[in-house]
Every structure is written in structure tokens, then in C-alpha cells.
Design an enzyme around this catalytic site. Structure first.
Site, PDB file in Angstrom:
ATOM      1  N   LYS A  70       0.813  -1.235   0.000  1.00  0.00           N
ATOM      2  CA  LYS A  70       0.000   0.000   0.000  1.00  0.00           C
ATOM      3  C   LYS A  70       0.840   1.276   0.000  1.00  0.00           C
ATOM      4  O   LYS A  70       0.457   2.271  -0.610  1.00  0.00           O
ATOM      5  CB  LYS A  70      -0.861   0.032   1.268  1.00  0.00           C
ATOM      6  N   ASP A 106     -10.066   3.135   2.508  1.00  0.00           N
ATOM      7  CA  ASP A 106     -10.212   2.536   3.849  1.00  0.00           C
ATOM      8  C   ASP A 106     -10.967   3.478   4.802  1.00  0.00           C
ATOM      9  O   ASP A 106     -11.841   3.063   5.550  1.00  0.00           O
ATOM     10  CB  ASP A 106      -8.843   2.208   4.457  1.00  0.00           C
TER      11      ASP A 106
HETATM   12  P1  NAP Z   1      -0.748  -1.341  11.985  1.00  0.00           P
HETATM   13  O1  NAP Z   1      -0.461  -0.495  10.809  1.00  0.00           O
HETATM   14  O2  NAP Z   1       0.274  -2.337  12.434  1.00  0.00           O
HETATM   15  O3  NAP Z   1      -1.069  -0.352  13.214  1.00  0.00           O
HETATM   16  C1  NAP Z   1      -1.413  -0.823  14.482  1.00  0.00           C
HETATM   17  C2  NAP Z   1      -1.525   0.328  15.472  1.00  0.00           C
HETATM   18  O4  NAP Z   1      -2.023  -0.174  16.711  1.00  0.00           O
HETATM   19  C3  NAP Z   1      -0.200   0.996  15.793  1.00  0.00           C
HETATM   20  O5  NAP Z   1      -0.428   2.320  16.165  1.00  0.00           O
HETATM   21  C4  NAP Z   1       0.279   0.162  17.000  1.00  0.00           C
HETATM   22  O6  NAP Z   1       1.157   0.856  17.830  1.00  0.00           O
HETATM   23  C5  NAP Z   1      -1.016  -0.046  17.738  1.00  0.00           C
HETATM   24  N1  NAP Z   1      -1.040  -1.264  18.552  1.00  0.00           N
HETATM   25  C6  NAP Z   1      -0.669  -2.510  18.179  1.00  0.00           C
HETATM   26  N2  NAP Z   1      -0.912  -3.394  19.170  1.00  0.00           N
HETATM   27  C7  NAP Z   1      -1.431  -2.680  20.202  1.00  0.00           C
HETATM   28  C8  NAP Z   1      -1.866  -3.030  21.512  1.00  0.00           C
HETATM   29  N3  NAP Z   1      -1.844  -4.294  21.944  1.00  0.00           N
HETATM   30  N4  NAP Z   1      -2.336  -2.056  22.314  1.00  0.00           N
HETATM   31  C9  NAP Z   1      -2.362  -0.766  21.880  1.00  0.00           C
HETATM   32  N5  NAP Z   1      -1.943  -0.377  20.663  1.00  0.00           N
HETATM   33  C10 NAP Z   1      -1.496  -1.313  19.824  1.00  0.00           C
HETATM   34  O7  NAP Z   1      -2.081  -2.185  11.775  1.00  0.00           O
HETATM   35  P2  NAP Z   1      -3.377  -1.793  10.868  1.00  0.00           P
HETATM   36  O8  NAP Z   1      -3.180  -2.306   9.501  1.00  0.00           O
HETATM   37  O9  NAP Z   1      -3.628  -0.340  11.065  1.00  0.00           O
HETATM   38  O10 NAP Z   1      -4.524  -2.679  11.539  1.00  0.00           O
HETATM   39  C11 NAP Z   1      -5.035  -2.368  12.820  1.00  0.00           C
HETATM   40  C12 NAP Z   1      -6.345  -3.123  13.038  1.00  0.00           C
HETATM   41  O11 NAP Z   1      -7.341  -2.645  12.138  1.00  0.00           O
HETATM   42  C13 NAP Z   1      -6.256  -4.644  12.795  1.00  0.00           C
HETATM   43  O12 NAP Z   1      -7.035  -5.299  13.764  1.00  0.00           O
HETATM   44  C14 NAP Z   1      -6.874  -4.825  11.428  1.00  0.00           C
HETATM   45  O13 NAP Z   1      -7.480  -6.093  11.270  1.00  0.00           O
HETATM   46  C15 NAP Z   1      -7.933  -3.728  11.446  1.00  0.00           C
HETATM   47  N6  NAP Z   1      -8.284  -3.273  10.099  1.00  0.00           N
HETATM   48  C16 NAP Z   1      -9.596  -3.338   9.740  1.00  0.00           C
HETATM   49  C17 NAP Z   1     -10.000  -2.903   8.495  1.00  0.00           C
HETATM   50  C18 NAP Z   1     -11.447  -2.981   8.109  1.00  0.00           C
HETATM   51  O14 NAP Z   1     -11.766  -2.771   6.925  1.00  0.00           O
HETATM   52  N7  NAP Z   1     -12.336  -3.240   9.033  1.00  0.00           N
HETATM   53  C19 NAP Z   1      -9.041  -2.356   7.591  1.00  0.00           C
HETATM   54  C20 NAP Z   1      -7.706  -2.303   8.002  1.00  0.00           C
HETATM   55  C21 NAP Z   1      -7.330  -2.767   9.262  1.00  0.00           C
HETATM   56  P3  NAP Z   1       2.642   0.298  18.161  1.00  0.00           P
HETATM   57  O15 NAP Z   1       3.536   1.006  17.234  1.00  0.00           O
HETATM   58  O16 NAP Z   1       2.847   0.708  19.573  1.00  0.00           O
HETATM   59  O17 NAP Z   1       2.633  -1.199  17.990  1.00  0.00           O
END
Ligand code: NAP
Length: 285
Positions: A70, A106
Site C-alpha cells: 500500500k 479505507d
Molecule cells: P498497523 O499499521 O500495524 O497499526 C497498528 C496500530 O495499533 C499501531 O499504532 C500500533 O502501535 C497499535 N497497537 C498494536 N498493538 C497494540 C496493543 N496491543 N495495544 C495498543 N496499541 C497497539 O495495523 P493496521 O493495519 O492499522 O490494523 C489495525 C487493526 O485494524 C487490525 O485489527 C486490522 O485487522 C484492522 N483493520 C480493519 C480494516 C477494516 O476494513 N475493518 C481495515 C484495516 C485494518 P505500536 O507502534 O505501539 O505497535
């Protein structure tokens, strides 16, 4: 039916085999009798440049990008939509007469999912958890759709600088007021939540298999006028959503965000509305 004029769309990234996107797009093409097809291509970031050149040569209509490609697609697109530019990632490419225009749907998925349940972000105060890919897209689209204030809470770790860049961008380039706080600062979090209309979780905390986790460890911070949205869709009810519902909040999971980001890409490629009700019934329960 594939014909000599079928326009190709699809998904690039890795892994892609589990994706629901081919099911929903191909079903929508069939329902609307559109001569398009959607395929998945498992692709690593190092091969992205060659793949994009080939897709342009083959004159595809467009494609979706998922992780890890992406961010790379931002550099490979000929032009970016305002949302893709602010987010710094592309999840949808549209071939406009040989020009590859990068979009990010998104965040649209997030605001449309809320809208489909009668909730508008315009004029609202939002507490957003996380500063990764999903959270950034959610914040940017909410700001573009007229949110009044977004308070981002993130851990002071890997993505803290990303959070800083996000709030700086929102403050400079949109009318929304944004600030960044430490997710471990419970006093600030309680204070901001008391003043918020919407809590949106963009962290994976609570996602399967770690379903006992939650980014809000003290549910007494949640008040009954708060709408709580979780981008996670597996499980359908996270611990955060369960505890929020027990506190009297309106809740929504990430399933419709997934549906409506796809519906927005479908609109960009075909100029038509995806039959979202039908797709929802068939694939999103
Ligand atoms: P990402 O880019 O890895 O970002 C994750 C974020 O959450 C970072 O800010 C990370 O901070 C933080 N984080 C990770 N583990 C954590 C914890 N245990 N407690 C508090 N903060 C935490 O991931 P992403 O792609 O954004 O995805 C995040 C979530 O959104 C996933 O569950 C994914 O399945 C969901 N999602 C859903 C959709 C949809 O269409 N519904 C689309 C995209 C993503 P750190 O740097 O501190 O780790």
C-alpha cells in the site's frame, strides 16, 4: 461470463488468498451485469514496480492494494487523491486513460459504515486509538468529512512518530483540530473520552486469537452517549465492544468498514453503486 471486452480489476499484496474482495466484487459485477472480473495476485513489495508496469501495459481498469504494497503504491501512482496523499498509502488504483490514480478508500469504509447505521462524523469529537495504517485512514477521512476534533491515543513506541505526523497533517491540511496523547496516560484518556461523541479503535488489541485484550482496560471510562467503533472484524464482538455495550454505548464492528471500502473502490472503477445490501446479506454475517 468472460468476454473479449472484460475489464480486469483485482488485488495485489501478500497474502491475498483469504481475501473476501473477489467474492464481493465478482458477485456485484454479476448482479449489475457489468463486464468486469476481479482476481487476486500474491505479490511481494520488491516485484511491485514490474507488476504496475505490466498492469498498465495490459490496460486493466484498476486494482486494490493490501499490505505490504500500500505504501509503495503511493510512489508508483501517477497521481494521488487528496485522501491517499494525506494518508500516505494507496488501497485502490484507477486507470484513467493510461494514468494510474491512487486513492485510499479505507477511511471512506469507516465513515460510510457509521453512516449506514445513521451516524455522521461531521461536527463530532472523536477519540481514536492507534496510529497505524487503519487508524491513519480513519482519522484522515473523518477530518475530510468534517469531524470537529480528533484526539489520537497511541503507545509511545514504534508508531509514535507516525502519530505525530498524522496530527500535524490534520492540523495543517484540514479544518479538524487534532492532538496526540500517550495511550498509557489514563487520566488524559478518561478526560478526552468524557468529552467525546465517538471512540474508534484502530489498534489490533482484541483481535483473534488475543480476544481477551482490550485497548480500554477500565470500562468505567465509557459513557452511555458514546458510540464505540472497532475496526476489528474477527471476532465480531471484541472485548471492547462487549464492555461498551454493557455500559450502554452504541457499538459497531469493522465488518461494514471492509464492505464499504470495497463499495467505494467499485464506484471508482464502474461509476455504479455496489448493491451493498445484497453483498452485506450474502458475505457479511
Ligand atoms: P498497523 O499499521 O500495524 O497499526 C497498528 C496500530 O495499533 C499501531 O499504532 C500500533 O502501535 C497499535 N497497537 C498494536 N498493538 C497494540 C496493543 N496491543 N495495544 C495498543 N496499541 C497497539 O495495523 P493496521 O493495519 O492499522 O490494523 C489495525 C487493526 O485494524 C487490525 O485489527 C486490522 O485487522 C484492522 N483493520 C480493519 C480494516 C477494516 O476494513 N475493518 C481495515 C484495516 C485494518 P505500536 O507502534 O505501539 O505497535
Amino acid at each position: 461470463m468472460i468476454t473479449g471486452k472484460t475489464r480486469l480489476t483485482g488485488l495485489l499484496g501478500s497474502p491475498v488468498a483469504h481475501s473476501i474482495s473477489p467474492l464481493m466484487h465478482n458477485e456485484a459485477f454479476r448482479l449489475l451485469d457489468l463486464d468486469y472480473a476481479y482476481l487476486c495476485f500474491d505479490l511481494k513489495e520488491k516485484d511491485m514496480e514490474d507488476a504496475v508496469k505490466a498492469l498498465k501495459l495490459l490496460n486493466v481498469r484498476g486494482f486494490n492494494c493490501t499490505m505490504p504494497v500500500k505504501i509503495r503504491m503511493c510512489e508508483l501512482a501517477d497521481r494521488l487523491s487528496p485522501a491517499a496523499e494525506l494518508i500516505g498509502a494507496v488501497n485502490t488504483v484507477v486507470n484513467e486513460n493510461g494514468t494510474f490514480v491512487g486513492h485510499n478508500t479505507d477511511g471512506i469504509g469507516f465513515t460510510e459504515a457509521l453512516r449506514s447505521c445513521g451516524y455522521e462524523v461531521k461536527g463530532k469529537k472523536i477519540t481514536l486509538l492507534g496510529a497505524g495504517g487503519a487508524a491513519t485512514a480513519m482519522a484522515v477521512q473523518a477530518a475530510l468529512d468534517g469531524a470537529l476534533e480528533i484526539n489520537v491515543f497511541n503507545r509511545k513506541t514504534r508508531s509514535w512518530s507516525r502519530g505525530r505526523q498524522l496530527v500535524d497533517n490534520l492540523n495543517k491540511k484540514t479544518a479538524c483540530k487534532a492532538a496526540l496523547y500517550d495511550l498509557d496516560d489514563e487520566t488524559e484518556l478518561r478526560l478526552r473520552l468524557a468529552d467525546s461523541d465517538l471512540l474508534a479503535n484502530g489498534t489490533p488489541s482484541g483481535m483473534a486469537p488475543e480476544t481477551d485484550l482490550t485497548p480500554i482496560t477500565d470500562p468505567t471510562m465509557l459513557h452511555d452517549e458514546l458510540t464505540v467503533f472497532d475496526a476489528i472484524y474477527n471476532p465480531k464482538e471484541t472485548r471492547l465492544l462487549r464492555e461498551a455495550a454493557q455500559r450502554g454505548c452504541h457499538t459497531q464492528n469493522g465488518l461494514y468498514m471492509l464492505l464499504y471500502q470495497g463499495a467505494a473502490a467499485f464506484r471508482l472503477w464502474t461509476g455504479q453503486e455496489m448493491p451493498a445490501e445484497h453483498i452485506r446479506e450474502k458475505f457479511f454475517h
